[in-house]
Design a protein around this motif. Sequence first.
Motif, short mmCIF file in Angstrom:
data_model
loop_
_atom_site.label_atom_id
_atom_site.label_comp_id
_atom_site.label_asym_id
_atom_site.label_seq_id
_atom_site.Cartn_x
_atom_site.Cartn_y
_atom_site.Cartn_z
N SER A 435 0.81 -1.21 0.00
CA SER A 435 0.00 0.00 0.00
C SER A 435 0.84 1.27 0.00
O SER A 435 1.95 1.29 0.57
N GLU A 456 -6.56 -5.73 1.51
CA GLU A 456 -5.64 -5.13 0.53
C GLU A 456 -5.03 -6.22 -0.36
O GLU A 456 -4.94 -6.07 -1.58
N LEU A 459 -7.65 -7.97 -2.76
CA LEU A 459 -8.09 -7.18 -3.92
C LEU A 459 -6.95 -6.51 -4.66
O LEU A 459 -7.17 -5.59 -5.45
N GLN A 460 -5.71 -6.96 -4.43
CA GLN A 460 -4.56 -6.25 -5.00
C GLN A 460 -4.59 -6.17 -6.51
O GLN A 460 -4.08 -5.21 -7.11
N ASN A 461 -5.18 -7.16 -7.17
CA ASN A 461 -5.25 -7.15 -8.63
C ASN A 461 -6.69 -7.07 -9.14
O ASN A 461 -6.97 -7.45 -10.27
N ASP A 462 -7.57 -6.56 -8.29
CA ASP A 462 -8.99 -6.55 -8.65
C ASP A 462 -9.63 -5.24 -8.20
O ASP A 462 -9.86 -5.03 -7.02
N ASP A 463 -9.89 -4.36 -9.13
CA ASP A 463 -10.55 -3.09 -8.82
C ASP A 463 -12.07 -3.29 -8.90
O ASP A 463 -12.67 -3.20 -9.97
N HIS A 465 -14.42 -1.47 -8.00
CA HIS A 465 -15.18 -0.28 -8.39
C HIS A 465 -15.28 -0.12 -9.90
O HIS A 465 -16.14 0.61 -10.39
N SER A 466 -14.43 -0.80 -10.65
CA SER A 466 -14.55 -0.74 -12.10
C SER A 466 -15.70 -1.60 -12.60
O SER A 466 -16.15 -1.45 -13.74
N ARG A 467 -16.17 -2.51 -11.72
CA ARG A 467 -17.26 -3.42 -12.13
C ARG A 467 -18.55 -3.23 -11.35
O ARG A 467 -19.63 -3.58 -11.84
N GLU A 470 -20.54 1.41 -5.55
CA GLU A 470 -20.05 1.32 -4.17
C GLU A 470 -21.05 0.64 -3.24
O GLU A 470 -20.67 -0.03 -2.28
N ARG A 523 -11.89 1.47 1.27
CA ARG A 523 -12.27 1.01 -0.07
C ARG A 523 -13.54 1.65 -0.63
O ARG A 523 -13.92 1.39 -1.77
#
Length: 580
Positions: A435, A456, A459-463, A465-467, A470, A523
Amino acid sequence: MENRIVYVAGDNVVTSLGLTTAENVENILAEQTGIKYYEDGAIYPEPFMASRIDDATLASHPLWKELSNYHRLEKMMIISAADAINRSGVDASSSRTAFVFSSTKGNIDLLANSSQLNRDAELMEMALRVARFFHSDNRPYVISNACISGVLAVMLGQRLLKSGLYDNVVLIGGDTITEFVVSGFMSFKSVSPNPCKPYDKNRDGLSMGEGAATMVLTVDKSLVKDARPVMVAGGASSNDANHISGPSRTGYELNLAIRSAMDDAELTPEQIDLVDMHGTATVYNDEMESKALDLAGLADRPLLSLKGYFGHTLGASGLIESVLCVESMRRQMQYRTLGYSELGVPVQVNVTTETKPAQLNNILKTASGFGGCNAAVVFSTENKGSRQYATGRGKITHECVVSGKKIEVDGKVVFDGSSAEDYATFIRSAFKAISEPYMKFSKMDDLCKLGVTAVEYLLQNDDLHSRYKEEEVSMLLANRFSSLETDCNHQRIIDDREFYQPSPAVFVYTLANIVMGEICIRRKFKGENLFIIDSELNKERMLELASFSLTTGTAKAVITGWVDFFGEEYSAHIYLVEDL
């Protein structure tokens, strides 16, 4: 699957106003308060206002002599539940009957002046002792989610029944006035020197209270004795993702829970006859609630707070007040908001000013609490609720395990901190490795650091919020020790009479669900929240509960699993479950 209808079959309330629902309601109708002035050095060094149950009154109950091996809160819960179960006709010992408990601190008084943890201070142990009194062999569900715990219990009970897992659910909530709790709230300077005044322009803080309540839910209509049965028609929760000890400044997130609960019940704002809000009489809570009502289209609906009668009863409040709402529907009586005189919130809301007959077919009950959590349920004599709840929904897409100074994601070690000399060094190094600098991290307690770090890595490789929006990401976590590590720290502070100075910075972390609040703030997740206590990770149970959130249609992803810390023991096992 058939749309199972969830009925209220029995209930009971134990507060300073009486040991039965009827006694409580009669005193409320007479506009009596149980909030009094106390001088009790065993609770707090200075005089304080509170609503406490007289021990002599408790001892007068016929069951009291049978309960010598139980702690005071457990006795209150059993007294409450025995009457409610008896009236309902439900077989509490049946494998088809579940017990759901709601409490923030349980037997927290057992920590006082003790060098070792009394196992009865663990919330699951408390729940097991009470459930076994009623010969239940089912493992209870224990909710410890700050001040929304009681409302969440109603919501969970409805979902357990609608899913077909059980036919009856006994909901039991309780919390007591203790030195632990009073000293903590006093450190926040959130307690009024007078009986509380919800929504009033002169409100200056809450009044603390204690109590227990039971509500028995069933899908068996033959057990319901009311001429017009009351149903649990809807329920939902949310998170502010804003602050762990202060409510949202906009009310938007409570509004999300309210709207989702009304959608579940298939009701419009115009059909809600009464809104029983949390109404703590603190400046920011009541202000936030008025804004939430406006956003939900409910600003003109009659608005009630019951806190002026028996104070804020913490994890029991949502259940106590839900029972009293159901009773007001039975009697078709609207209660006055005791303590209220002149409007003091920014939105013009319709606070009740008199006790009078009223047509009450649909009541919305809400609650909000530390950790940014909000919840709402709808009771109705007209609508049964439309949503179906089933297990097995959702797929695990990522998994993170933290134990033994190592972190694994999807079966692969991604951080090895074996060389760290202690947990503090390990978790700090692990977070720093993944982080950017985050000032709040250093202020967190160890449980929150563990949970935040695990998510953290998850979800390090998974956003997400793009999918997802909130509000479409929900949190559902569990542990054994609740917040007992930080509880013991707070207790050590107040046990030190020479340097007695309770710390709000410590006390705010004496709630297990704060870890979800910190994750949501980090997040910006605003979906449903639920924190439960168990003896060990029960993956099947957690995935069942996650599937309920996905069934609502408002959640598309659930972060669920286990985050526990006490002494030298710590572990996290977190899953990302998605509705793919």
